[in-house]
Design a protein around this motif. Structure first.
Motif, short mmCIF file in Angstrom:
data_model
loop_
_atom_site.label_atom_id
_atom_site.label_comp_id
_atom_site.label_asym_id
_atom_site.label_seq_id
_atom_site.Cartn_x
_atom_site.Cartn_y
_atom_site.Cartn_z
N UNK A 1 -3.10 33.17 0.01
CA UNK A 1 -1.94 33.68 -0.74
C UNK A 1 -1.06 34.55 0.14
N UNK A 2 -1.69 35.30 1.02
CA UNK A 2 -0.91 36.12 1.96
C UNK A 2 -0.13 35.23 2.91
N UNK A 3 -0.78 34.16 3.36
CA UNK A 3 -0.09 33.19 4.25
C UNK A 3 1.06 32.51 3.51
N UNK A 4 0.85 32.24 2.22
CA UNK A 4 1.88 31.57 1.42
C UNK A 4 3.11 32.47 1.29
N UNK A 5 2.87 33.75 1.10
CA UNK A 5 3.97 34.70 1.00
C UNK A 5 4.75 34.74 2.32
N UNK A 6 4.03 34.75 3.43
CA UNK A 6 4.69 34.73 4.74
C UNK A 6 5.45 33.42 4.94
N UNK A 7 4.85 32.32 4.48
CA UNK A 7 5.49 31.00 4.63
C UNK A 7 6.79 30.94 3.84
N UNK A 8 6.79 31.52 2.64
CA UNK A 8 8.02 31.52 1.82
C UNK A 8 9.12 32.25 2.56
N UNK A 9 8.75 33.32 3.24
CA UNK A 9 9.74 34.15 3.96
C UNK A 9 10.36 33.45 5.16
N UNK A 10 9.71 32.40 5.66
CA UNK A 10 10.33 31.64 6.75
C UNK A 10 11.55 30.88 6.24
N UNK A 11 11.58 30.63 4.94
CA UNK A 11 12.70 29.89 4.35
C UNK A 11 12.63 28.39 4.63
#
Lengths: 150, 150
Positions: A114-124
């Motif tokens: 879930x932490x990785x998913x949040x970071x992934x979303x931020x890459x756009x």
């Protein structure tokens, strides 16, 4: 030797019970709480899923907002799987307490994803987001398969 | 003139409905979600209350952790008070939709107080924490008095 192990066991049980009772007055409070945390998490995860599966357009801000909520919510339910909260209005399998190390590992795996998913979303980047979504959904499913009754 | 107002009204209703349906597939999903968010919030707020009322020892880390969760959770329920979610398994009063500006104001007041409470916990000072807790509890109660059925 036996006595020492028994003492350790008694201490450990006492500690768990104390924690559980300090956190929740009644087992049903713990069950209600953890189900509530999963409901909030699943709502936001579902919105991410709609984007990941192309049922809704990929919008970076929405992806970030929902993924951040998921990453926060995912920390909460585990403390509520205290000893003595296995009965009642719950789909929690006895394996949660019988295989507690495995359950803890599965919960931690989900938190990492879930932490990785949040970071992934931020890459756009939609493809990065989709890959991370799949990994997180896989962590949900794997834990449900082992620890949640149908 | 009348036509313009009617058009504006129709537009506004359409916008609200669209938002609601985009966020929640069914009204009961919105109700379940907001109740879940309040359940999680109330659990952590209750732990702060125990400390504020001297029923549990004041522990700075616990105060900070719980106040941070409250400050995050307090952002969530409002979007789920969409039009058409006034009936069903809910204690929401019709005033929520009849006096929507007042409801919005009450929700914002709570969010402000919860943010202050989180900051107060971080000072590590019990009296500062207690004052902020009272203010936040007052914001809860005031909104419940006006907008939540007994």
């Amino acid at each position: 030797m036996k006595k020492t192990i028994l003492s350790l066991f008694a201490f450990s049980v006492a500690t768990i019970s104390f924690t559980a009772s300090a956190q929740f007055a009644k087992p049903e409070d713990a069950i209600k709480y953890r189900k509530a945390a999963f409901t909030v998490m699943a709502t936001h995860f579902g919105r991410l899923g709609a984007m990941a599966q192309g049922k809704a357009p990929f919008e970076v801000k929405s992806a970030i907002d929902n993924a951040e909520i998921v990453a926060e919510m995912v920390k909460l339910p585990w403390a509520a799987f205290a000893e003595g909260t296995d009965a009642g209005d719950t789909k929690a399998k006895p394996e949660i307490w019988k295989q507690s190390a495995k359950f803890k590992e599965a919960a931690e795996k989900l938190q990492v994803e879930a932490t990785k998913l949040s970071a992934a979303a931020k890459t756009g980047k939609e493809d990065v987001f989709k890959t991370a979504f799949s990994a997180t959904a896989g962590a949900c499913k794997s834990c449900h398969d082992d620890f949640k009754a149908k």
